[in-house]
Structures are given as structure tokens and as C-alpha cells.
Design a protein around this motif. Sequence first.
Motif, PDB file in Angstrom:
ATOM      1  N   TYR A 103      -3.069 -45.168 -40.844  1.00 55.90           N
ATOM      2  CA  TYR A 103      -3.278 -46.132 -39.768  1.00 55.90           C
ATOM      3  C   TYR A 103      -2.620 -45.683 -38.471  1.00 55.90           C
ATOM      4  N   ARG A 104      -1.473 -45.029 -38.572  1.00 52.52           N
ATOM      5  CA  ARG A 104      -0.814 -44.518 -37.366  1.00 52.52           C
ATOM      6  C   ARG A 104      -1.705 -43.506 -36.654  1.00 52.52           C
ATOM      7  N   VAL A 105      -2.341 -42.636 -37.439  1.00 54.32           N
ATOM      8  CA  VAL A 105      -3.242 -41.632 -36.860  1.00 54.32           C
ATOM      9  C   VAL A 105      -4.466 -42.290 -36.239  1.00 54.32           C
ATOM     10  N   VAL A 106      -5.041 -43.267 -36.950  1.00 48.90           N
ATOM     11  CA  VAL A 106      -6.253 -43.943 -36.467  1.00 48.90           C
ATOM     12  C   VAL A 106      -5.989 -44.650 -35.142  1.00 48.90           C
ATOM     13  N   PHE A 107      -4.872 -45.371 -35.056  1.00 47.76           N
ATOM     14  CA  PHE A 107      -4.574 -46.117 -33.833  1.00 47.76           C
ATOM     15  C   PHE A 107      -4.187 -45.191 -32.685  1.00 47.76           C
ATOM     16  N   PHE A 108      -3.552 -44.079 -33.005  1.00 45.77           N
ATOM     17  CA  PHE A 108      -3.108 -43.174 -31.939  1.00 45.77           C
ATOM     18  C   PHE A 108      -4.234 -42.249 -31.468  1.00 45.77           C
ATOM     19  N   PHE A 109      -5.298 -42.153 -32.236  1.00 47.82           N
ATOM     20  CA  PHE A 109      -6.384 -41.223 -31.925  1.00 47.82           C
ATOM     21  C   PHE A 109      -6.928 -41.353 -30.498  1.00 47.82           C
ATOM     22  N   PRO A 110      -7.172 -42.587 -29.972  1.00 46.02           N
ATOM     23  CA  PRO A 110      -7.685 -42.696 -28.590  1.00 46.02           C
ATOM     24  C   PRO A 110      -6.771 -42.059 -27.548  1.00 46.02           C
ATOM     25  N   ASN A 111      -5.469 -41.945 -27.843  1.00 44.45           N
ATOM     26  CA  ASN A 111      -4.539 -41.382 -26.872  1.00 44.45           C
ATOM     27  C   ASN A 111      -4.646 -39.875 -26.740  1.00 44.45           C
ATOM     28  N   ILE A 112      -5.277 -39.229 -27.709  1.00 50.52           N
ATOM     29  CA  ILE A 112      -5.442 -37.775 -27.616  1.00 50.52           C
ATOM     30  C   ILE A 112      -6.824 -37.409 -27.069  1.00 50.52           C
ATOM     31  N   ILE A 113      -7.627 -38.438 -26.798  1.00 53.64           N
ATOM     32  CA  ILE A 113      -8.945 -38.213 -26.196  1.00 53.64           C
ATOM     33  C   ILE A 113      -8.818 -38.301 -24.682  1.00 53.64           C
ATOM     34  N   SER A 114      -9.530 -37.446 -23.991  1.00 54.36           N
ATOM     35  CA  SER A 114      -9.544 -37.489 -22.533  1.00 54.36           C
ATOM     36  C   SER A 114     -10.097 -38.828 -22.043  1.00 54.36           C
ATOM     37  N   VAL A 115      -9.532 -39.325 -20.947  1.00 54.91           N
ATOM     38  CA  VAL A 115     -10.024 -40.580 -20.361  1.00 54.91           C
ATOM     39  C   VAL A 115     -11.492 -40.437 -19.975  1.00 54.91           C
ATOM     40  N   ALA A 116     -11.883 -39.238 -19.569  1.00 55.34           N
ATOM     41  CA  ALA A 116     -13.288 -38.999 -19.219  1.00 55.34           C
ATOM     42  C   ALA A 116     -14.188 -39.220 -20.422  1.00 55.34           C
ATOM     43  N   VAL A 117     -13.754 -38.763 -21.582  1.00 59.85           N
ATOM     44  CA  VAL A 117     -14.534 -38.947 -22.814  1.00 59.85           C
ATOM     45  C   VAL A 117     -14.620 -40.433 -23.164  1.00 59.85           C
ATOM     46  N   ILE A 118     -13.498 -41.147 -23.010  1.00 64.34           N
ATOM     47  CA  ILE A 118     -13.477 -42.584 -23.301  1.00 64.34           C
ATOM     48  C   ILE A 118     -14.447 -43.327 -22.388  1.00 64.34           C
ATOM     49  N   GLY A 119     -14.423 -42.982 -21.097  1.00 67.63           N
ATOM     50  CA  GLY A 119     -15.322 -43.624 -20.147  1.00 67.63           C
ATOM     51  C   GLY A 119     -16.781 -43.395 -20.475  1.00 67.63           C
ATOM     52  N   VAL A 120     -17.135 -42.152 -20.792  1.00 69.06           N
ATOM     53  CA  VAL A 120     -18.529 -41.828 -21.135  1.00 69.06           C
ATOM     54  C   VAL A 120     -18.929 -42.504 -22.437  1.00 69.06           C
ATOM     55  N   LEU A 121     -18.029 -42.481 -23.430  1.00 76.24           N
ATOM     56  CA  LEU A 121     -18.313 -43.104 -24.728  1.00 76.24           C
ATOM     57  C   LEU A 121     -18.615 -44.592 -24.588  1.00 76.24           C
ATOM     58  N   TRP A 122     -17.770 -45.309 -23.856  1.00 69.53           N
ATOM     59  CA  TRP A 122     -17.975 -46.753 -23.699  1.00 69.53           C
ATOM     60  C   TRP A 122     -19.156 -47.063 -22.783  1.00 69.53           C
ATOM     61  N   SER A 123     -19.486 -46.165 -21.893  1.00 67.72           N
ATOM     62  CA  SER A 123     -20.684 -46.362 -21.068  1.00 67.72           C
ATOM     63  C   SER A 123     -21.933 -46.363 -21.942  1.00 67.72           C
ATOM     64  N   PHE A 124     -21.950 -45.493 -22.959  1.00 65.09           N
ATOM     65  CA  PHE A 124     -23.069 -45.471 -23.899  1.00 65.09           C
ATOM     66  C   PHE A 124     -23.072 -46.724 -24.765  1.00 65.09           C
ATOM     67  N   ILE A 125     -21.879 -47.187 -25.154  1.00 64.11           N
ATOM     68  CA  ILE A 125     -21.790 -48.409 -25.960  1.00 64.11           C
ATOM     69  C   ILE A 125     -22.378 -49.599 -25.197  1.00 64.11           C
ATOM     70  N   TYR A 126     -22.131 -49.637 -23.884  1.00 62.55           N
ATOM     71  CA  TYR A 126     -22.592 -50.751 -23.048  1.00 62.55           C
ATOM     72  C   TYR A 126     -24.007 -50.558 -22.518  1.00 62.55           C
ATOM     73  N   ASN A 127     -24.650 -49.431 -22.791  1.00 63.48           N
ATOM     74  CA  ASN A 127     -25.986 -49.162 -22.259  1.00 63.48           C
ATOM     75  C   ASN A 127     -26.953 -50.291 -22.608  1.00 63.48           C
ATOM     76  N   PRO A 128     -27.668 -50.856 -21.623  1.00 61.87           N
ATOM     77  CA  PRO A 128     -28.544 -52.020 -21.874  1.00 61.87           C
ATOM     78  C   PRO A 128     -29.638 -51.754 -22.901  1.00 61.87           C
ATOM     79  N   GLN A 129     -30.229 -50.561 -22.925  1.00 65.63           N
ATOM     80  CA  GLN A 129     -31.329 -50.265 -23.829  1.00 65.63           C
ATOM     81  C   GLN A 129     -30.883 -49.559 -25.116  1.00 65.63           C
ATOM     82  N   LEU A 130     -29.967 -48.587 -24.987  1.00 65.42           N
ATOM     83  CA  LEU A 130     -29.621 -47.738 -26.132  1.00 65.42           C
ATOM     84  C   LEU A 130     -28.219 -48.000 -26.683  1.00 65.42           C
ATOM     85  N   GLY A 131     -27.489 -48.910 -26.055  1.00 64.47           N
ATOM     86  CA  GLY A 131     -26.095 -49.112 -26.424  1.00 64.47           C
ATOM     87  C   GLY A 131     -25.887 -49.789 -27.767  1.00 64.47           C
ATOM     88  N   PHE A 132     -24.782 -49.447 -28.416  1.00 68.75           N
ATOM     89  CA  PHE A 132     -24.448 -50.017 -29.723  1.00 68.75           C
ATOM     90  C   PHE A 132     -24.207 -51.528 -29.629  1.00 68.75           C
TER      91      PHE A 132
END
Length: 294
Positions: A103-132
Amino acid sequence: MKWNRALFITTFLLPTFAVFLVFTIYPLFRGLYLSFFDWSGGSETMNFIGLGNYRELLSDEIIGQAIKNDYFLVFWKVVLIILIATFFAVALTRLKLREYGFYRVVFFFPNIISVAVIGVLWSFIYNPQLGFLNAFLSLFTDKPVETNWLGDAKLAMWSLLPPSVWAGIGFYMILIIASILAIPSSLYEAAEIDGAGQWHQFWNVTLPLIWEQFKTSVLHIVITTLNGSFIIVRLMTDGGPDNATQVMGYYLYQMGFKQYHLSYGATIGVLILILSLLTTLILSRFLKRETIEL
């Protein structure tokens, strides 16, 4: 002997101090200096206008919106990150779960990801047509959900909260875990003997003894939010729609490097510095408690 020791310490301190002067102190005073001029950032001439930029700042409606958005993020990030991080930190340490390391690894995982990757990832999640997110919500409705989460002025700021909170929980959870693990187990054993449940143990033993780390985490969230929200806004909304997600850091970038009004951008930077200092001082006083020693 004392001279050699002083020379040894100075040898290691000087490079760090030089870097601090060049990359922190000099830009700070340079920005303050530029705020008194009218300068595009590329022209050879700098026209001294005194407090002209500050007067423009006071009448700038976008600045008011940006400050409001910054403190919206500050408030909700402090509340949500601290609550969630503390909950899981206590759960992982006091409940002694076998999957503690996982669980420590799972929760800390976002901190080792680039903010740019996080932004792009969540942009796809929020996509009106294709988003999760819309695809998931469509499972519970008769019609496909096509909500434009980042394009709706009423939803855009709220939509920036989940990625911002998700990216920060792990770091603060690890800090709080470290503080909890430093508490002697004998204190919890004594509390159990006295009949205290998990809630009373947390409130009367854990929280008072991790308060300094708790306070440090709150102040760190405030400072990093006021100075670092620029990135997530730039990647996900570009300040829109209609400046609905504008924050001071991104507005500084727009004025200085897109509209070539660098001196006004420097003025916004001075405002960010002043608000950061004032907010930190007020919170430090509000969160001040007597230090409890183990």
C-alpha cells in the motif's frame, strides 16, 4: 583545530549558498526591481513607471479570479490531502496490515510520475467522448454521458481537484507514517490498558505527537499550491474556459511570456510572494501548539 573545522564546514556550505543566491535571492530582487518598469522582456529600453504595474494589478479582474481559484485549491487540497493521508497513515501503522509495504508503494506511486504525465492522463479521463469517467457514469444512465468536465466553467475548477489531491496523498502519507512510527508503543499500550479505543488513541496520543509534522505538511501544501498550480492548469485547461481556472502562476506566465509584458508578470510574482508569506505566517500562528516531547 577550530579553524580547520570552520574551514571544512565553510567548504561545503559555500557552494550551496552560492546556488541559493543565484537561483533564489537574485531572481527575487530582480523580479521586484522589474515590477517598477514597463518592459516587454525583449526590448533594450525599460521605462520606469513606479507603482504603475501595481495600480494595474488592483484593477485587473483576472487577478481577482486567479486569487480566488488559488485559494480554492489551497483550501480543498489541505482538507482532502491531510484527511486522506492521515487516515491511511493511521490505518497502515495502527492496524498492522500485512500488505503494509504494498500500500505504501501504491499510494506513493503518483509522486514518482511527472506532473506532465498526470495532467495528460487525467485529461484523457475527463475527455467528453472517450474518457473513462463519462464511460463509467454512462453505465448508470439511459443515455451516454458526455459532460465536458474541463470545458464547463462551473465544473472545471472542481475537476482539477482530483488529480491535484491524488498526486499529493502519497508523499504526505509517508511523512505522517514516519512520525507515527517514532511514537513509542508503550504509550499506546498504556492507553489500551486505560480502556481507550482507536479513536481516543488517535486523538489523545497520535495527533498531539505528530502535530509538528501535521503543521509542516499543511504549510507545505499551501506553499506548493500557491506557487505550483501553474503546471496542472497549463496542461489541463490552459486557464479556461473564460479564465475560470486561471491561477496567479499561470497568469504570470501568460503575461510575461505570451503577451510579452514581463514587468507586469514580475508584479504578479511579487503578489504571489506576498500572499504566500502572509498565508504561511497566519497559518503558522493558527496551528501553533506547545511542543510535546516523547
